[in-house]
Motif scaffolding. Structure first.
Motif, mmCIF file in Angstrom:
data_model
loop_
_atom_site.group_PDB
_atom_site.id
_atom_site.type_symbol
_atom_site.label_atom_id
_atom_site.label_comp_id
_atom_site.label_asym_id
_atom_site.label_seq_id
_atom_site.Cartn_x
_atom_site.Cartn_y
_atom_site.Cartn_z
ATOM 1 N N TYR A 226 0.840 -1.200 0.000
ATOM 2 C CA TYR A 226 0.000 0.000 0.000
ATOM 3 C C TYR A 226 0.879 1.255 0.000
ATOM 4 O O TYR A 226 0.639 2.188 -0.773
ATOM 5 C CB TYR A 226 -0.930 0.005 1.220
ATOM 6 N N ALA B 221 0.322 5.377 -10.949
ATOM 7 C CA ALA B 221 0.472 4.190 -10.106
ATOM 8 C C ALA B 221 1.609 3.314 -10.638
ATOM 9 O O ALA B 221 1.852 3.268 -11.844
ATOM 10 C CB ALA B 221 -0.828 3.389 -10.096
ATOM 11 N N SER C 94 -7.670 2.431 -10.152
ATOM 12 C CA SER C 94 -8.045 3.418 -9.156
ATOM 13 C C SER C 94 -7.514 2.996 -7.797
ATOM 14 O O SER C 94 -7.474 1.812 -7.469
ATOM 15 C CB SER C 94 -9.562 3.552 -9.119
ATOM 16 N N PHE C 95 -7.099 3.995 -7.033
ATOM 17 C CA PHE C 95 -6.518 3.761 -5.714
ATOM 18 C C PHE C 95 -6.880 4.981 -4.885
ATOM 19 O O PHE C 95 -6.250 6.030 -5.000
ATOM 20 C CB PHE C 95 -4.995 3.602 -5.839
ATOM 21 N N ILE D 224 -3.208 -0.923 -12.156
ATOM 22 C CA ILE D 224 -4.037 -0.228 -11.182
ATOM 23 C C ILE D 224 -4.863 0.825 -11.920
ATOM 24 O O ILE D 224 -4.314 1.686 -12.598
ATOM 25 C CB ILE D 224 -3.166 0.436 -10.100
ATOM 26 N N ASN E 267 -6.012 6.413 -11.604
ATOM 27 C CA ASN E 267 -4.834 6.299 -12.458
ATOM 28 C C ASN E 267 -5.190 6.600 -13.915
ATOM 29 O O ASN E 267 -4.311 6.747 -14.747
ATOM 30 C CB ASN E 267 -4.224 4.896 -12.331
ATOM 31 N N VAL F 258 2.462 1.974 -3.408
ATOM 32 C CA VAL F 258 1.500 2.471 -4.397
ATOM 33 C C VAL F 258 1.117 3.922 -4.101
ATOM 34 O O VAL F 258 1.196 4.781 -4.986
ATOM 35 C CB VAL F 258 0.246 1.577 -4.454
ATOM 36 N N ILE F 259 0.725 4.221 -2.879
ATOM 37 C CA ILE F 259 0.248 5.569 -2.569
ATOM 38 C C ILE F 259 1.382 6.592 -2.655
ATOM 39 O O ILE F 259 1.195 7.710 -3.139
ATOM 40 C CB ILE F 259 -0.484 5.631 -1.205
ATOM 41 N N GLN G 15 -11.101 10.090 -8.176
ATOM 42 C CA GLN G 15 -12.060 9.066 -8.594
ATOM 43 C C GLN G 15 -13.359 9.711 -9.027
ATOM 44 O O GLN G 15 -13.767 10.724 -8.606
ATOM 45 C CB GLN G 15 -12.339 8.089 -7.458
ATOM 46 N N MET H 150 -10.320 0.764 -4.403
ATOM 47 C CA MET H 150 -9.124 0.302 -5.114
ATOM 48 C C MET H 150 -9.547 -0.800 -6.081
ATOM 49 O O MET H 150 -10.265 -1.716 -5.695
ATOM 50 C CB MET H 150 -8.094 -0.298 -4.146
ATOM 51 N N TRP H 151 -9.105 -0.689 -7.338
ATOM 52 C CA TRP H 151 -9.373 -1.773 -8.271
ATOM 53 C C TRP H 151 -8.399 -1.726 -9.425
ATOM 54 O O TRP H 151 -7.771 -0.715 -9.706
ATOM 55 C CB TRP H 151 -10.817 -1.749 -8.767
ATOM 56 N N MET I 151 -5.322 -5.563 -3.654
ATOM 57 C CA MET I 151 -6.546 -5.165 -4.333
ATOM 58 C C MET I 151 -7.745 -6.019 -3.925
ATOM 59 O O MET I 151 -8.882 -5.563 -4.023
ATOM 60 C CB MET I 151 -6.361 -5.219 -5.851
#
Length: 91
Positions: A11, A24, A67-68, A65, A73, A14-15, A91, A56-57, A49
């Protein structure tokens, strides 16, 4: 205090990358950040995920990736700017 788990570390990778670059990371970059083989980085991404965290998906049928939370993304109509710099989408 407990040591960070592999999911915590994934996590964070990624962030941190999303905040720094607006993009991402690919699972190969996640693997590098974790210091593990590429397939373990891919598994770590999929485990994160599928952990049940909302927002997140992955893009369907890929390892990318999409979306987070709170970031997208993929470009959206919701642009995020900080100090006049726009490199993020919401998002």
């Amino acid at each position: 205090m407990n040591s960070p788990t592999l999911l915590d570390k994934t996590y964070n990778i990624v962030i941190t990358r999303l905040i720094a670059t607006g993009q991402a990371p690919h699972y190969t970059e996640i693997a590098s950040g974790l210091g593990v083989p590429v397939e373990e980085g891919k598994k770590a991404l999929h485990d994160l995920m599928s952990s049940g965290v909302l927002g997140m998906w992955l893009f369907p049928d890929t390892d990318y990736i999409s979306s987070f939370a709170p970031f997208s993304n993929l470009p959206t109509q919701y642009r995020i700017s900080v100090a006049g710099e726009q490199k993020w989408f919401a998002q």
